[in-house]
Design an enzyme around this catalytic site. Sequence first.
Site, PDB file in Angstrom:
ATOM      1  N   SER A   1     -18.191-104.001 -30.844  1.00  0.00           N
ATOM      2  CA  SER A   1     -19.563-104.703 -31.329  1.00  0.00           C
ATOM      3  C   SER A   1     -20.372-104.744 -30.411  1.00  0.00           C
ATOM      4  CB  SER A   1     -18.896-106.224 -31.735  1.00  0.00           C
ATOM      5  OG  SER A   1     -19.613-106.971 -32.423  1.00  0.00           O
TER       6      SER A   1
ATOM      7  N   ASP B   1     -17.380-101.686 -42.331  1.00  0.00           N
ATOM      8  CA  ASP B   1     -17.734-102.567 -41.592  1.00  0.00           C
ATOM      9  C   ASP B   1     -19.049-103.564 -41.960  1.00  0.00           C
ATOM     10  OD1 ASP B   1     -18.935-104.200 -39.313  1.00  0.00           O
ATOM     11  OD2 ASP B   1     -19.253-102.473 -38.072  1.00  0.00           O
TER      12      ASP B   1
ATOM     13  N   HIS C   1     -14.689-104.558 -39.390  1.00  0.00           N
ATOM     14  CA  HIS C   1     -15.346-104.563 -37.986  1.00  0.00           C
ATOM     15  C   HIS C   1     -14.682-104.901 -37.028  1.00  0.00           C
ATOM     16  CE1 HIS C   1     -18.648-105.258 -35.481  1.00  0.00           C
ATOM     17  NE2 HIS C   1     -18.271-106.470 -34.924  1.00  0.00           N
TER      18      HIS C   1
END
Length: 418
Positions: free
Chosen positions: A229, A323, A357
């Site tokens: 991320s 995601d 994600h």
Amino acid sequence: MEARVIFFPAGRSLFDEPLAITVEGLQPQEHVTLSASLRDETGMLFESRALYLADSYGQLDLSCSPALEGGSFSGLEPMGLLWSMKPTDPLRRLVKRDVQSPFRLEVEVLGSHSKCLAKEAHERAFLRDGVKRIQVREGRIRATLFLPPGDGPFPGIIDIYGTGGGLPEYRACLMASHGFAMLALAYYGYEDLPKDMKEFHLEYFEEAVNYMLKHPKIKGPGIGLLGHSKGGDLCISMASFLKGITATVTVNGSIANVGAILRYKDIVIPPLGINRKRIKMDQTGMIDIVDVLNNPLEGPDRQSLIPVEKAESHFLFIVGKDDRNWKSEFYATEASNRLQAHGKEKPEIICYPGAGHYIEPPYFPVCSASMHLLVGSPVIWGGEPKAHAAAQVDAWQQMQTFFHKHLNDKQVGRQNKL
């Protein structure tokens, strides 16, 4: 003969290691429910259940016995009891804060009328015997170094997480069991580091890179980076501006600087712009932010692009196609285009349909929604449990293969054993 649950390995295993579960002493063709549970360090309960039919000998082997419809999963899923776990609070993510203590997994066998036929506990550990855990407080660096058993030197990797802040160690700790010297690096929300995400200086990360390059246990001439991320775009920035980076892996990262100003010497990269009007609601009423960020290829937002074409690193981009945090596949593709347009090696991009994600080490249950610190409210992260679980197993091996190839010049197969 009384029913009993048998684990292999017995007693304790590493969290990223497959766990064989069998039950014996049942009645032939008996219908039973297997219930699995564990509590995180806050006391939050995570649990799953699956329905099974014992064989003609009264035995059950999850490696060859498919789960029936009606539980947390169905079909032949030997590790289904772990990856299908759900928290009592649906907005909680399973996180290991203290890697020096294991999770206690309990498996219970329930017969008709929910009668308990057998119950057994097993420890799912993170710190392998022989792995050294060393707190690092040198200069400004706030980190934890994990060294594999043996004399080394070992290929070195800096591990950086996302917007949650603090110092997560569990991924680095597990990776150290596979022969890597791992530096879990905090960068905000920890001790005397910045309290929030406003401005980051790449010199801090450069200090960590130099620490690893000079460490006597680290095998040179370069090191690796692993980021998820926000940690992904920080790793791309490090590879683009700093020397000594040989291999970079991002997990659902961004090609643009996100969330905070990034400074390095006289260079300033602003954060990518956002438009909160693009926030949507999914069918359950949860916030979906996948379209909130501006396109970094358009207008003034191009200033937020990280000049990845300057990097001398090999790249691997891990992408969850579901995601919902941002458009990871688009970012990975753009990074590939920019690298190749400047005569650089084509990076590896591995896309996983149905993965969200939070692609974590194997057997962590999918976190489909939780609090987003920058948004200030819960958001959906995406991920279909079964597909996401399969992606985590494969991505874990792909990362190790990539790092061994570029940092070790050979692939090393290692057994996870305590």
